[in-house]
Design a protein around this motif. Structure first.
Motif, PDB file in Angstrom:
ATOM      1  N   ARG A   1       0.817  -1.217   0.000  1.00 48.99           N
ATOM      2  CA  ARG A   1       0.000   0.000   0.000  1.00 48.99           C
ATOM      3  C   ARG A   1       0.851   1.267   0.000  1.00 48.99           C
ATOM      4  O   ARG A   1       0.332   2.372   0.210  1.00 48.99           O
ATOM      5  N   GLY A   2       2.153   1.104  -0.252  1.00 44.95           N
ATOM      6  CA  GLY A   2       3.028   2.269  -0.305  1.00 44.95           C
ATOM      7  C   GLY A   2       3.229   2.944   1.029  1.00 44.95           C
ATOM      8  O   GLY A   2       3.510   4.140   1.094  1.00 44.95           O
ATOM      9  N   PHE A   3       3.094   2.186   2.127  1.00 43.75           N
ATOM     10  CA  PHE A   3       3.222   2.722   3.485  1.00 43.75           C
ATOM     11  C   PHE A   3       2.279   3.909   3.684  1.00 43.75           C
ATOM     12  O   PHE A   3       2.632   4.922   4.270  1.00 43.75           O
ATOM     13  N   ARG A   4       1.045   3.748   3.206  1.00 44.23           N
ATOM     14  CA  ARG A   4       0.028   4.778   3.375  1.00 44.23           C
ATOM     15  C   ARG A   4      -1.175   4.185   4.087  1.00 44.23           C
ATOM     16  O   ARG A   4      -1.441   2.986   4.003  1.00 44.23           O
ATOM     17  N   CYS A   5      -1.905   5.052   4.773  1.00 44.43           N
ATOM     18  CA  CYS A   5      -3.087   4.603   5.494  1.00 44.43           C
ATOM     19  C   CYS A   5      -4.013   5.783   5.724  1.00 44.43           C
ATOM     20  O   CYS A   5      -3.679   6.930   5.386  1.00 44.43           O
ATOM     21  N   ASP A   6      -5.149   5.524   6.302  1.00 44.46           N
ATOM     22  CA  ASP A   6      -6.084   6.571   6.689  1.00 44.46           C
ATOM     23  C   ASP A   6      -5.395   7.518   7.671  1.00 44.46           C
ATOM     24  O   ASP A   6      -4.836   7.093   8.685  1.00 44.46           O
ATOM     25  N   GLY A   7      -5.435   8.804   7.360  1.00 47.93           N
ATOM     26  CA  GLY A   7      -4.744   9.788   8.187  1.00 47.93           C
ATOM     27  C   GLY A   7      -5.291   9.937   9.587  1.00 47.93           C
ATOM     28  O   GLY A   7      -4.667  10.593  10.424  1.00 47.93           O
TER      29      GLY A   7
ATOM     30  N   THR B   1       5.329   9.750  21.160  1.00 52.19           N
ATOM     31  CA  THR B   1       3.898   9.741  21.448  1.00 52.19           C
ATOM     32  C   THR B   1       3.471   8.292  21.598  1.00 52.19           C
ATOM     33  O   THR B   1       3.831   7.459  20.749  1.00 52.19           O
ATOM     34  N   PRO B   2       2.751   7.923  22.644  1.00 63.06           N
ATOM     35  CA  PRO B   2       2.333   6.528  22.813  1.00 63.06           C
ATOM     36  C   PRO B   2       1.514   6.040  21.616  1.00 63.06           C
ATOM     37  O   PRO B   2       0.791   6.823  20.980  1.00 63.06           O
ATOM     38  N   SER B   3       1.625   4.745  21.321  1.00 64.02           N
ATOM     39  CA  SER B   3       0.980   4.206  20.128  1.00 64.02           C
ATOM     40  C   SER B   3      -0.530   4.389  20.149  1.00 64.02           C
ATOM     41  O   SER B   3      -1.166   4.494  19.105  1.00 64.02           O
ATOM     42  N   GLU B   4      -1.142   4.453  21.342  1.00 66.03           N
ATOM     43  CA  GLU B   4      -2.591   4.655  21.426  1.00 66.03           C
ATOM     44  C   GLU B   4      -2.998   6.051  20.960  1.00 66.03           C
ATOM     45  O   GLU B   4      -4.159   6.282  20.640  1.00 66.03           O
ATOM     46  N   GLN B   5      -2.052   6.987  20.928  1.00 66.22           N
ATOM     47  CA  GLN B   5      -2.350   8.368  20.544  1.00 66.22           C
ATOM     48  C   GLN B   5      -1.610   8.801  19.283  1.00 66.22           C
ATOM     49  O   GLN B   5      -1.962   9.816  18.680  1.00 66.22           O
ATOM     50  N   ALA B   6      -0.587   8.059  18.852  1.00 70.38           N
ATOM     51  CA  ALA B   6       0.283   8.485  17.759  1.00 70.38           C
ATOM     52  C   ALA B   6      -0.365   8.292  16.398  1.00 70.38           C
ATOM     53  O   ALA B   6      -1.119   7.341  16.175  1.00 70.38           O
ATOM     54  N   GLY B   7      -0.036   9.178  15.464  1.00 67.22           N
ATOM     55  CA  GLY B   7      -0.575   9.113  14.119  1.00 67.22           C
ATOM     56  C   GLY B   7       0.080   8.029  13.288  1.00 67.22           C
ATOM     57  O   GLY B   7       1.298   8.025  13.093  1.00 67.22           O
ATOM     58  N   ALA B   8      -0.729   7.109  12.763  1.00 69.80           N
ATOM     59  CA  ALA B   8      -0.195   5.987  11.981  1.00 69.80           C
ATOM     60  C   ALA B   8       0.420   6.452  10.664  1.00 69.80           C
ATOM     61  O   ALA B   8       1.391   5.865  10.187  1.00 69.80           O
ATOM     62  N   GLU B   9      -0.128   7.503  10.077  1.00 70.85           N
ATOM     63  CA  GLU B   9       0.369   7.976   8.784  1.00 70.85           C
ATOM     64  C   GLU B   9       1.833   8.394   8.883  1.00 70.85           C
ATOM     65  O   GLU B   9       2.665   8.015   8.040  1.00 70.85           O
TER      66      GLU B   9
END
Length: 410
Positions: free
Chosen positions: A127-133, A163-171
């Motif tokens: 997926r080109g290292f992309r995801c829902d922002g 930033t903890p993973s529960e709050q960090a932006g996946a994008e």
């Protein structure tokens, strides 16, 4: 205005492009949130900063001002090993082969763990290292087994984004993974400082700037910024163009009159702290850096560095607790407990340094302030709109961008 890593990068690049530069810095020392400080009988850093091989702009800037990365940084393949042997470490070699080998050799992981990570990583790449922002890292990785999340995803996330993973932006997390793994050979290598942070860039850069007739005004906090038909007045002194390279709050103060909408946006950023506990042990670690099993007040630190293996005094350890919001005494007691239970070491805490606004909170859908504020007025810093979280590379890239734009004809 500002001699952190972004301001330094901006000043150096502007001088290279033929500009006459005056660099203001409120403190007596350059480096901003990545600098050397005086400790108990020794020089310490205000935090442990890890560079990686993908930091091409930072490494090039260091070389350009006479700082040798090969001498100042210890390069090693990415390793998130724990003292008990668990965790993952990548061997040297091409990115995908190294990642595959590291996953297969991960100690304590079941074949189900390894297969799940391999399947997930392959999907990210397709997926080109992309995801829902609007996804968090925790949501992105929800299908991974707990051990993979705890020993790989969570440490990577907190070290890269603070930033903890529960709050960090996946994008942003995926973008960091993509560039670390596939941008340049050895991009995921860890580059651990073997000297204090001042020696990495701020000190050689100031020497370079002085030699190239840049006017340095350390210990000079700018009070006012006013627009004129020809440019800007900085505390009553005329300049054709201005770049604000201050932390967001200070930048917002200076820009209030000139760019009120920009100032409001800068003030809306939230921040995460980073705490470092320096402590003395009777012996060092088996490696320059180890991951720690962390979670909650009882086990606050995620990593420990052996400063004795990195050019410092023997037995000096630095424990890093990212996104730490507790009390100092609680932090120190937790670190002492972690050292005893996870490392088998007795500690004597020496100094605890807390950067309360170390980085912006890199959350999903975050809108960051832009480079441009007003005609002939720009800003740079790791918090300015860009592809990366609050890292040294992000700061340097922002400074370079600002210098290039500031030196273009209007």
């Amino acid at each position: 205005m500002g001699a952190g890593w972004a301001g330094i990068a901006c000043a150096v690049e502007a001088v290279r492009r033929g500009a006459r530069v005056t660099l203001f810095e409120a403190g007596r020392q350059a480096g901003g949130r990545a600098r050397a400080v005086d400790g108990p009988g020794m020089v310490l850093d205000n935090g442990q900063h890890i560079l990686i091989g993908a930091y091409t702009a930072t490494l090039e800037l260091m070389r350009g001002v006479g700082a040798d990365p090969d001498a100042l940084l210890l390069r090693q393949p990415l390793s998130l090993r724990f003292a008990d042997g668990g965790g993952i470490a990548l061997p040297r070699g091409p990115a995908m082969a190294a990642l595959l080998a590291g996953m297969l050799r991960a100690r304590g992981w079941t074949w189900r763990d390894k297969a799940a990570l391999l399947r997930t990583a392959a999907g990210w790449r397709l997926r080109g290292f992309r995801c829902d922002g609007h996804l968090t890292v925790a949501a992105l990785c929800r299908g991974l087994p707990p051990r993979v999340r705890e020993e790989l995803i969570d440490p990577l996330c907190v070290s890269a984004l603070n930033t903890p993973s529960e709050q960090a932006g996946a994008e942003v997390f995926l973008r960091v993974l993509r560039d670390a793994l596939f941008s340049v050979p050895g991009g995921s290598d860890l580059l651990l400082p073997r000297a204090d942070l001042g020696a990495l860039l701020p000190e050689p850069a100031l020497r370079w700037l002085r030699a190239h007739r840049c006017e340095l005004r350390l210990g000079c906090r700018v009070q006012t910024l006013q627009s004129t038909p020809d440019g800007w007045m900085v505390d009553g002194e005329a300049f054709e163009r201005v770049v604000i390279a201050c932390p967001p709050g200070e930048a917002a103060r200076l820009a209030d009159a000139a760019a009120p909408a920009w100032s409001r946006q800068a003030r809306q950023l939230r921040f995460e702290p980073i705490a470092t506990v320096y402590a003395q042990a009777a012996q060092g670690l088996p490696r320059p850096m180890l991951a720690l099993r962390s979670g909650g007040d009882e086990t606050p630190a995620q990593f420990v560095f052996d400063r004795g293996r990195l050019g410092g005094p023997s037995g000096l350890l630095a424990f890093v607790a990212s996104a730490w919001h507790g009390e100092r005494e609680q932090l120190e007691s937790g670190v002492v407990r972690q050292a005893r239970e996870q490392l088998g070491l007795a500690l004597q805490p020496l100094s605890t340094i807390v950067e309360k606004r170390a980085t912006f909170a890199c959350t999903p859908g975050l809108v960051r302030p832009p480079l441009d504020l007003a005609p002939k007025l720009l800003a740079c810093g790791d918090y300015i709109d860009g592809p990366y979280p609050a890292t040294l590379e992000g700061a340097v890239l922002s400074g370079l961008d600002a210098a290039r734009k500031a030196t273009q004809p209007f």
